[in-house]
Structures are given as structure tokens and as C-alpha cells.
Design a protein around this motif. Structure first.
Motif, PDB file in Angstrom:
ATOM      1  N   GLU A 183       0.812  -1.229   0.000  1.00 53.49           N
ATOM      2  CA  GLU A 183       0.000   0.000   0.000  1.00 53.49           C
ATOM      3  C   GLU A 183       0.841   1.273   0.000  1.00 53.49           C
ATOM      4  O   GLU A 183       0.313   2.350  -0.236  1.00 53.49           O
ATOM      5  CB  GLU A 183      -0.928   0.033   1.223  1.00 53.49           C
ATOM      6  CG  GLU A 183      -2.010  -1.001   1.213  1.00 53.49           C
ATOM      7  CD  GLU A 183      -1.572  -2.315   1.835  1.00 53.49           C
ATOM      8  OE1 GLU A 183      -2.343  -3.271   1.729  1.00 53.49           O
ATOM      9  OE2 GLU A 183      -0.475  -2.385   2.415  1.00 53.49           O
ATOM     10  N   ARG A 190       1.641   6.860  -0.162  1.00 57.69           N
ATOM     11  CA  ARG A 190       0.712   5.746  -0.255  1.00 57.69           C
ATOM     12  C   ARG A 190       0.154   5.646  -1.660  1.00 57.69           C
ATOM     13  O   ARG A 190       0.039   6.644  -2.376  1.00 57.69           O
ATOM     14  CB  ARG A 190      -0.381   5.853   0.793  1.00 57.69           C
ATOM     15  CG  ARG A 190      -1.130   7.145   0.840  1.00 57.69           C
ATOM     16  CD  ARG A 190      -2.121   7.092   1.993  1.00 57.69           C
ATOM     17  NE  ARG A 190      -2.819   8.364   2.112  1.00 57.69           N
ATOM     18  CZ  ARG A 190      -3.045   8.982   3.242  1.00 57.69           C
ATOM     19  NH1 ARG A 190      -2.634   8.448   4.361  1.00 57.69           N
ATOM     20  NH2 ARG A 190      -3.686  10.114   3.266  1.00 57.69           N
ATOM     21  N   GLN A 191      -0.210   4.426  -2.043  1.00 50.90           N
ATOM     22  CA  GLN A 191      -0.668   4.156  -3.406  1.00 50.90           C
ATOM     23  C   GLN A 191      -2.041   4.760  -3.667  1.00 50.90           C
ATOM     24  O   GLN A 191      -2.317   5.267  -4.746  1.00 50.90           O
ATOM     25  CB  GLN A 191      -0.736   2.635  -3.655  1.00 50.90           C
ATOM     26  CG  GLN A 191       0.581   1.936  -3.510  1.00 50.90           C
ATOM     27  CD  GLN A 191       1.442   2.079  -4.751  1.00 50.90           C
ATOM     28  OE1 GLN A 191       1.175   2.874  -5.631  1.00 50.90           O
ATOM     29  NE2 GLN A 191       2.502   1.304  -4.795  1.00 50.90           N
ATOM     30  N   ASN A 192      -2.948   4.671  -2.675  1.00 56.29           N
ATOM     31  CA  ASN A 192      -4.310   5.167  -2.835  1.00 56.29           C
ATOM     32  C   ASN A 192      -4.817   5.650  -1.489  1.00 56.29           C
ATOM     33  O   ASN A 192      -4.070   5.683  -0.528  1.00 56.29           O
ATOM     34  CB  ASN A 192      -5.209   4.069  -3.430  1.00 56.29           C
ATOM     35  CG  ASN A 192      -5.127   2.771  -2.650  1.00 56.29           C
ATOM     36  OD1 ASN A 192      -4.969   2.786  -1.433  1.00 56.29           O
ATOM     37  ND2 ASN A 192      -5.206   1.653  -3.355  1.00 56.29           N
ATOM     38  N   GLU A 193      -6.072   5.988  -1.430  1.00 56.34           N
ATOM     39  CA  GLU A 193      -6.650   6.508  -0.194  1.00 56.34           C
ATOM     40  C   GLU A 193      -7.472   5.456   0.541  1.00 56.34           C
ATOM     41  O   GLU A 193      -8.388   5.799   1.292  1.00 56.34           O
ATOM     42  CB  GLU A 193      -7.528   7.732  -0.502  1.00 56.34           C
ATOM     43  CG  GLU A 193      -6.753   8.943  -0.983  1.00 56.34           C
ATOM     44  CD  GLU A 193      -5.765   9.462   0.051  1.00 56.34           C
ATOM     45  OE1 GLU A 193      -6.121   9.549   1.242  1.00 56.34           O
ATOM     46  OE2 GLU A 193      -4.626   9.779  -0.329  1.00 56.34           O
ATOM     47  N   SER A 194      -7.183   4.178   0.328  1.00 59.06           N
ATOM     48  CA  SER A 194      -7.916   3.123   1.028  1.00 59.06           C
ATOM     49  C   SER A 194      -7.550   3.131   2.508  1.00 59.06           C
ATOM     50  O   SER A 194      -6.529   3.678   2.921  1.00 59.06           O
ATOM     51  CB  SER A 194      -7.602   1.759   0.409  1.00 59.06           C
ATOM     52  OG  SER A 194      -6.267   1.416   0.663  1.00 59.06           O
ATOM     53  N   ARG A 195      -8.388   2.486   3.297  1.00 60.58           N
ATOM     54  CA  ARG A 195      -8.154   2.456   4.734  1.00 60.58           C
ATOM     55  C   ARG A 195      -6.830   1.774   5.099  1.00 60.58           C
ATOM     56  O   ARG A 195      -6.062   2.308   5.907  1.00 60.58           O
ATOM     57  CB  ARG A 195      -9.330   1.774   5.422  1.00 60.58           C
ATOM     58  CG  ARG A 195      -9.241   1.821   6.926  1.00 60.58           C
ATOM     59  CD  ARG A 195     -10.447   1.127   7.541  1.00 60.58           C
ATOM     60  NE  ARG A 195     -10.393   1.269   8.971  1.00 60.58           N
ATOM     61  CZ  ARG A 195     -11.181   2.060   9.677  1.00 60.58           C
ATOM     62  NH1 ARG A 195     -12.093   2.787   9.081  1.00 60.58           N
ATOM     63  NH2 ARG A 195     -11.063   2.115  10.980  1.00 60.58           N
ATOM     64  N   PRO A 196      -6.500   0.590   4.527  1.00 57.31           N
ATOM     65  CA  PRO A 196      -5.198  -0.014   4.865  1.00 57.31           C
ATOM     66  C   PRO A 196      -4.010   0.868   4.469  1.00 57.31           C
ATOM     67  O   PRO A 196      -2.999   0.907   5.176  1.00 57.31           O
ATOM     68  CB  PRO A 196      -5.183  -1.327   4.076  1.00 57.31           C
ATOM     69  CG  PRO A 196      -6.604  -1.624   3.787  1.00 57.31           C
ATOM     70  CD  PRO A 196      -7.291  -0.305   3.696  1.00 57.31           C
ATOM     71  N   ALA A 197      -4.124   1.568   3.358  1.00 58.03           N
ATOM     72  CA  ALA A 197      -3.025   2.444   2.930  1.00 58.03           C
ATOM     73  C   ALA A 197      -2.842   3.591   3.914  1.00 58.03           C
ATOM     74  O   ALA A 197      -1.713   3.957   4.262  1.00 58.03           O
ATOM     75  CB  ALA A 197      -3.283   2.969   1.528  1.00 58.03           C
ATOM     76  N   ARG A 198      -3.939   4.157   4.377  1.00 56.76           N
ATOM     77  CA  ARG A 198      -3.853   5.255   5.341  1.00 56.76           C
ATOM     78  C   ARG A 198      -3.320   4.764   6.681  1.00 56.76           C
ATOM     79  O   ARG A 198      -2.575   5.479   7.357  1.00 56.76           O
ATOM     80  CB  ARG A 198      -5.218   5.914   5.530  1.00 56.76           C
ATOM     81  CG  ARG A 198      -5.639   6.760   4.326  1.00 56.76           C
ATOM     82  CD  ARG A 198      -6.968   7.425   4.529  1.00 56.76           C
ATOM     83  NE  ARG A 198      -8.001   6.388   4.511  1.00 56.76           N
ATOM     84  CZ  ARG A 198      -9.130   6.433   5.207  1.00 56.76           C
ATOM     85  NH1 ARG A 198      -9.394   7.450   5.977  1.00 56.76           N
ATOM     86  NH2 ARG A 198     -10.012   5.474   5.133  1.00 56.76           N
ATOM     87  N   GLN A 199      -3.688   3.530   7.062  1.00 50.26           N
ATOM     88  CA  GLN A 199      -3.207   2.988   8.334  1.00 50.26           C
ATOM     89  C   GLN A 199      -1.702   2.752   8.308  1.00 50.26           C
ATOM     90  O   GLN A 199      -1.010   2.952   9.303  1.00 50.26           O
ATOM     91  CB  GLN A 199      -3.911   1.659   8.639  1.00 50.26           C
ATOM     92  CG  GLN A 199      -5.357   1.810   9.018  1.00 50.26           C
ATOM     93  CD  GLN A 199      -6.056   0.465   9.140  1.00 50.26           C
ATOM     94  OE1 GLN A 199      -5.586  -0.533   8.611  1.00 50.26           O
ATOM     95  NE2 GLN A 199      -7.184   0.456   9.822  1.00 50.26           N
ATOM     96  N   HIS A 214       0.601   4.197   6.306  1.00 48.80           N
ATOM     97  CA  HIS A 214       1.430   5.307   5.829  1.00 48.80           C
ATOM     98  C   HIS A 214       2.383   5.807   6.915  1.00 48.80           C
ATOM     99  O   HIS A 214       3.605   5.819   6.742  1.00 48.80           O
ATOM    100  CB  HIS A 214       0.520   6.423   5.323  1.00 48.80           C
ATOM    101  CG  HIS A 214       1.239   7.541   4.662  1.00 48.80           C
ATOM    102  ND1 HIS A 214       0.733   8.809   4.606  1.00 48.80           N
ATOM    103  CD2 HIS A 214       2.436   7.609   4.040  1.00 48.80           C
ATOM    104  CE1 HIS A 214       1.568   9.595   3.967  1.00 48.80           C
ATOM    105  NE2 HIS A 214       2.619   8.885   3.618  1.00 48.80           N
TER     106      HIS A 214
END
Length: 183
Positions: free
Chosen positions: A40, A54-63, A65
Motif C-alpha cells: 500500500e 501511499r498508493q491510494n486513499e484506502s483504509r489499509p493504505a492510510r493505516q 502510511h
């Protein structure tokens, strides 16, 4: 957006960072550390700074980062300066010593407790009651210090045991000191 994740990581002199896909290798004067980052997030090097994106704004990516930024920052700091935890031993007759690379504790048991360090960890003892756990990986240094402390954690009535430097142990009043009772 993660406030921690946005901050760039400065690369000190004498430290080299190699990025191959999701694997990061950091080499410095104290040693070398590698870690595989989750998919992510990406890491890019701009001049003498590292940026975690981060690759995108998904929840796992934000977590992940801010977490990944902190992990890479700790790798850079570890190979350049290293990490150290100080433990204090309190109690009558309690003491520690280093034999070879092992830590030997005399802390009120009928036997000596011997702790073998993981790879990359060194024990040093100062004045028989101060134990220093040092190494380049912050996670392993913290876990090893916690294992040493768990051998005899500080107890609440007399305060005897092994504690972190600066740790405050809340003391309890014993049976006789609680209330003024019969004698």
C-alpha cells in the motif's frame, strides 16, 4: 492525511539507502537493516531525503502510511546512531554482570538467571545495578529490554525488581500502614 507520514526522512552522511521494489536496505556505520514494506505504500529517494507515499486513499493504505515512515526512520537512525534502553535493578543483594555476551542476574531467586542476547544486541552493566541493552534495531532492543524486565518486574510494596530508567512505580501501603487499627 497522516501528519507523520508526510514528513520527509533525512538521510545522514555515511548512510546509504537501497530501494528494490518494496524492499528497503539501509546501510550505515553501525550495520545494515532490511525490511519489506507493504504494497500500500511506496518509498522514493529525493536527493538526501526519503519520502513515503501511499498508493491510494484506502483504509489499509492510510493505516500503514505513518507506520512505514516511522519504521524506515528508525532503520536510518539505528544504523547511524543505534538505540539503547537502560534498566535499573533495585533490591538488597540484587545485581547483574556480563559473562561473555550473556547477562547474568542475581535477583533473589535460588539460582542465577542467564539471558542470551539475540543477534545484534549487546548487554553492558554499570555499577552492578544499571543494565544497558543496545543495538541497531529498535524493535529488538525494546523486546529484549522487556524480557529482562519480565524476569523480576518491580513489585508495588517495596519497589524491588527491575525497572526501566525513569519508570515510576506506584507504591501500595501495606497492611499495617493502611489504617490505625488494634495492636
Amino acid at each position: 492525511m497522516s501528519r507523520i507520514g508526510k514528513r520527509p526522512i533525512p538521510i545522514p552522511p555515511k548512510v546509504t539507502v537501497t530501494i528494490v521494489g518494496q524492499e528497503v536496505a539501509v546501510k550505515g556505520p553501525k550495520g545494515e537493516l532490511t525490511r519489506v514494506l507493504p504494497p500500500e505504500v511506496t518509498l522514493e529517494q529525493v536527493d538526501d531525503k526519503l519520502l513515503v507515499k501511499r498508493q491510494n486513499e484506502s483504509r489499509p493504505a492510510r493505516q500503514r502510511h505513518g507506520l512505514c515512515r516511522t519504521l524506515v526512520f528508525n532503520m536510518v537512525e539505528g544504523v547511524s546512531q543505534g538505540f539503547q534502553r537502560k534498566l535499573e535493578i533495585q533490591g538488597v543483594g540484587y545485581r547483574a554482570q556480563v559473562q561473555g555476551s550473556n547477562l547474568v542476574l542475581n535477583i533473589g531467586y535460588s539460582h542465577q538467571v542467564e539471558i542470551k542476547p539475540p543477534t545484534g544486541i549487546q548487554f553492558t552493566v554499570e555499577s552492578n545495578t544499571n543494565v544497558f541493552v543496545s543495538g541497531i534495531d529498535k524493535e529488538i532492543v525494546g523486546n529484549t529490554a522487556a524480557k529482562v524486565r519480565a524476569v523480576r518486574p518491580p513489585e508495588v510494596y517495596k519497589g524491588k525488581g527491575i525497572r526501566y530508567s525513569g519508570e515510576v512505580v506506584r507504591r501500595k501501603v501495606g497492611k499495617a500502614g493502611g489504617k490505625g487499627g488494634k495492636k
